[in-house]
Design an enzyme around this catalytic site. Structure first.
Site, short mmCIF file in Angstrom:
data_model
loop_
_atom_site.label_atom_id
_atom_site.label_comp_id
_atom_site.label_asym_id
_atom_site.label_seq_id
_atom_site.Cartn_x
_atom_site.Cartn_y
_atom_site.Cartn_z
N CYS A 133 7.84 19.23 -8.12
CA CYS A 133 8.35 17.86 -8.31
C CYS A 133 9.85 17.94 -8.54
O CYS A 133 10.30 18.67 -9.44
CB CYS A 133 7.67 17.19 -9.50
SG CYS A 133 8.47 15.62 -9.94
N THR B 281 -4.21 -7.98 10.92
CA THR B 281 -5.01 -7.37 9.85
C THR B 281 -6.44 -7.89 9.91
O THR B 281 -6.67 -9.04 10.27
CB THR B 281 -4.36 -7.58 8.46
OG1 THR B 281 -5.21 -7.02 7.46
CG2 THR B 281 -4.09 -9.04 8.14
N GLU C 140 -7.67 -10.59 18.16
CA GLU C 140 -8.84 -11.48 18.27
C GLU C 140 -9.08 -12.05 16.88
O GLU C 140 -8.54 -11.51 15.91
CB GLU C 140 -10.06 -10.70 18.76
CG GLU C 140 -10.33 -9.48 17.94
CD GLU C 140 -11.28 -8.49 18.64
OE1 GLU C 140 -11.94 -7.74 17.92
OE2 GLU C 140 -11.33 -8.49 19.87
N HIS D 51 0.82 -1.22 0.00
CA HIS D 51 0.00 0.00 0.00
C HIS D 51 0.85 1.27 0.00
O HIS D 51 0.37 2.34 0.35
CB HIS D 51 -0.96 0.01 1.20
CG HIS D 51 -2.07 -0.98 1.07
ND1 HIS D 51 -2.91 -1.32 2.11
CD2 HIS D 51 -2.49 -1.72 0.01
CE1 HIS D 51 -3.79 -2.23 1.70
NE2 HIS D 51 -3.55 -2.49 0.43
P1 OAD Z 1 -7.71 -2.68 10.37
O1 OAD Z 1 -7.76 -1.50 11.27
O2 OAD Z 1 -8.85 -2.91 9.46
O3 OAD Z 1 -7.53 -3.99 11.24
C1 OAD Z 1 -6.57 -4.05 12.26
C2 OAD Z 1 -6.54 -5.45 12.83
O4 OAD Z 1 -5.52 -5.47 13.81
C3 OAD Z 1 -7.82 -5.92 13.50
O5 OAD Z 1 -8.09 -7.25 13.09
C4 OAD Z 1 -7.50 -5.87 15.00
O6 OAD Z 1 -8.13 -6.90 15.73
C5 OAD Z 1 -6.00 -6.09 14.99
N1 OAD Z 1 -5.30 -5.48 16.12
C6 OAD Z 1 -5.57 -4.31 16.75
N2 OAD Z 1 -4.67 -4.07 17.72
C7 OAD Z 1 -3.82 -5.13 17.71
C8 OAD Z 1 -2.69 -5.49 18.50
N3 OAD Z 1 -2.22 -4.72 19.48
N4 OAD Z 1 -2.08 -6.66 18.22
C9 OAD Z 1 -2.52 -7.47 17.23
N5 OAD Z 1 -3.57 -7.18 16.46
C10 OAD Z 1 -4.22 -6.03 16.69
O7 OAD Z 1 -6.34 -2.58 9.57
P2 OAD Z 1 -5.84 -3.40 8.28
O8 OAD Z 1 -6.54 -4.69 8.14
O9 OAD Z 1 -4.37 -3.41 8.32
O10 OAD Z 1 -5.36 0.78 3.39
O11 OAD Z 1 -6.31 -2.42 7.13
C11 OAD Z 1 -6.02 -2.74 5.81
C12 OAD Z 1 -6.00 -1.49 4.99
O12 OAD Z 1 -7.20 -0.73 5.19
C13 OAD Z 1 -4.91 -0.50 5.35
O13 OAD Z 1 -3.67 -0.81 4.78
C14 OAD Z 1 -5.43 0.79 4.83
C15 OAD Z 1 -6.86 0.68 5.31
O14 OAD Z 1 -7.79 1.40 4.59
C16 OAD Z 1 -5.30 1.93 2.71
O15 OAD Z 1 -5.24 3.01 3.27
C17 OAD Z 1 -5.29 1.74 1.23
#
Ligand code: OAD
Length: 242
Positions: free
Chosen positions: A139, A180, A207, A112
């Site tokens: 730029c 994630t 979780e 990303h």
């Molecule tokens: P999310 O915020 O959707 O999900 C975060 C995940 O991390 C969840 O499943 C939580 O349970 C977990 N989590 C939270 N705290 C944690 C901790 N301390 N230890 C372990 N796990 C934990 O984030 P992503 O799935 O990464 O993209 O989001 C994917 C994409 O959506 C990002 O890259 C971004 C966003 O929109 C863009 O901006 C294009």
């Protein structure tokens, strides 16, 4: 001695949560406070570039003040241990931070993009950028103002290096997803690709995620705790094999 494993790890915002960088969809997450349509789409940027640049300037400043946590350091250790044993760790992240690199990992695939990089929408130049960004910045390659943007992939845009990621999954023994939500594609689909090709699959998360059902195993708790535990298990097994 059996062959050291080839592992692909996919990380998301959860791995950096304990470094103080916000997650997106959790309670209080970035997209629960701000509009992704306004801040993370090409249309939102065209409508109000200064608003979008201001949002990413704040995130960049937050990142520069943050530090890698034990999960990042553990993955850096694992990459070195696997390489020394003849295996490999391909680290793929959806995160735009550089905390994996600061935790000792190298060749990280930032699918990303990266917050500390700028992209010229006109000539395609990409380069390191640690300062605030404004519409008045020219730029460095082609010259005009108003063409630079953060080098992050927005909704509706194609993630980077997808061919490399798929090739790494197809050549691996184990696919591990860390921190994630499993709700953003194509990243969320890699576990299915891994399954179809017979890889073992493991989820580490606070979780069970939206697609926890797709994984063979899960280890749940804060990344700063569960990632070092898992890494130590893998390294202990490597040492026992050598
Ligand atoms: P999310 O915020 O959707 O999900 C975060 C995940 O991390 C969840 O499943 C939580 O349970 C977990 N989590 C939270 N705290 C944690 C901790 N301390 N230890 C372990 N796990 C934990 O984030 P992503 O799935 O990464 O993209 O989001 C994917 C994409 O959506 C990002 O890259 C971004 C966003 O929109 C863009 O901006 C294009």
């Amino acid at each position: 001695m059996s062959r050291a494993p080839r592992i692909v790890v996919l990380t998301g915002a959860g791995v950096s949560a304990e470094s103080g960088l916000g997650t997106f969809r959790d309670k209080g997450g970035v997209w629960t406070q701000f509009s992704w349509e306004e801040l993370a789409t090409p249309e939102g940027f065209a409508a109000n570039p200064e608003r979008v640049l201001g949002f990413y300037n704040a995130r960049r400043a937050n990142l520069l003040a943050a530090s890698a946590n034990p999960a990042h350091h553990a993955l850096g250790r694992l990459q070195a241990a696997l390489a020394a044993a003849g295996g490999s760790l391909t680290l793929v992240t959806q995160n735009v931070d550089d905390l994996h690199e600061r935790g000792g990992a190298s060749n990280v695939i930032h699918m990303h993009g990266e917050l500390l990089s700028a992209l010229c929408a006109s000539c395609g130049w990409r380069g390191g950028w640690r300062e605030d960004m404004s519409g008045a910045d020219p730029c460095p390659s082609c010259g005009p103002e108003g063409v630079l943007r953060p080098d992050v992939v927005w909704f509706g845009e194609m993630p980077y290096r997808m061919d490399e990621i798929e090739a790494a999954v197809l050549g691996a023994d184990l696919f591990v997803s860390i921190g994630t939500s499993g709700s953003v594609y194509p990243a969320a689909s890699y576990v299915m690709l891994a399954r179809e090709h017979g890889l073992a699959t493991l989820e580490l998360n606070l979780e069970p995620s939206d697609n926890a059902w797709a994984f063979d195993d899960g280890l749940y708790g804060p990344a700063s705790t569960v990632v070092p535990v898992w890494v130590d298990e893998v390294i202990t097994a490597l040492e026992a094999e050598s």
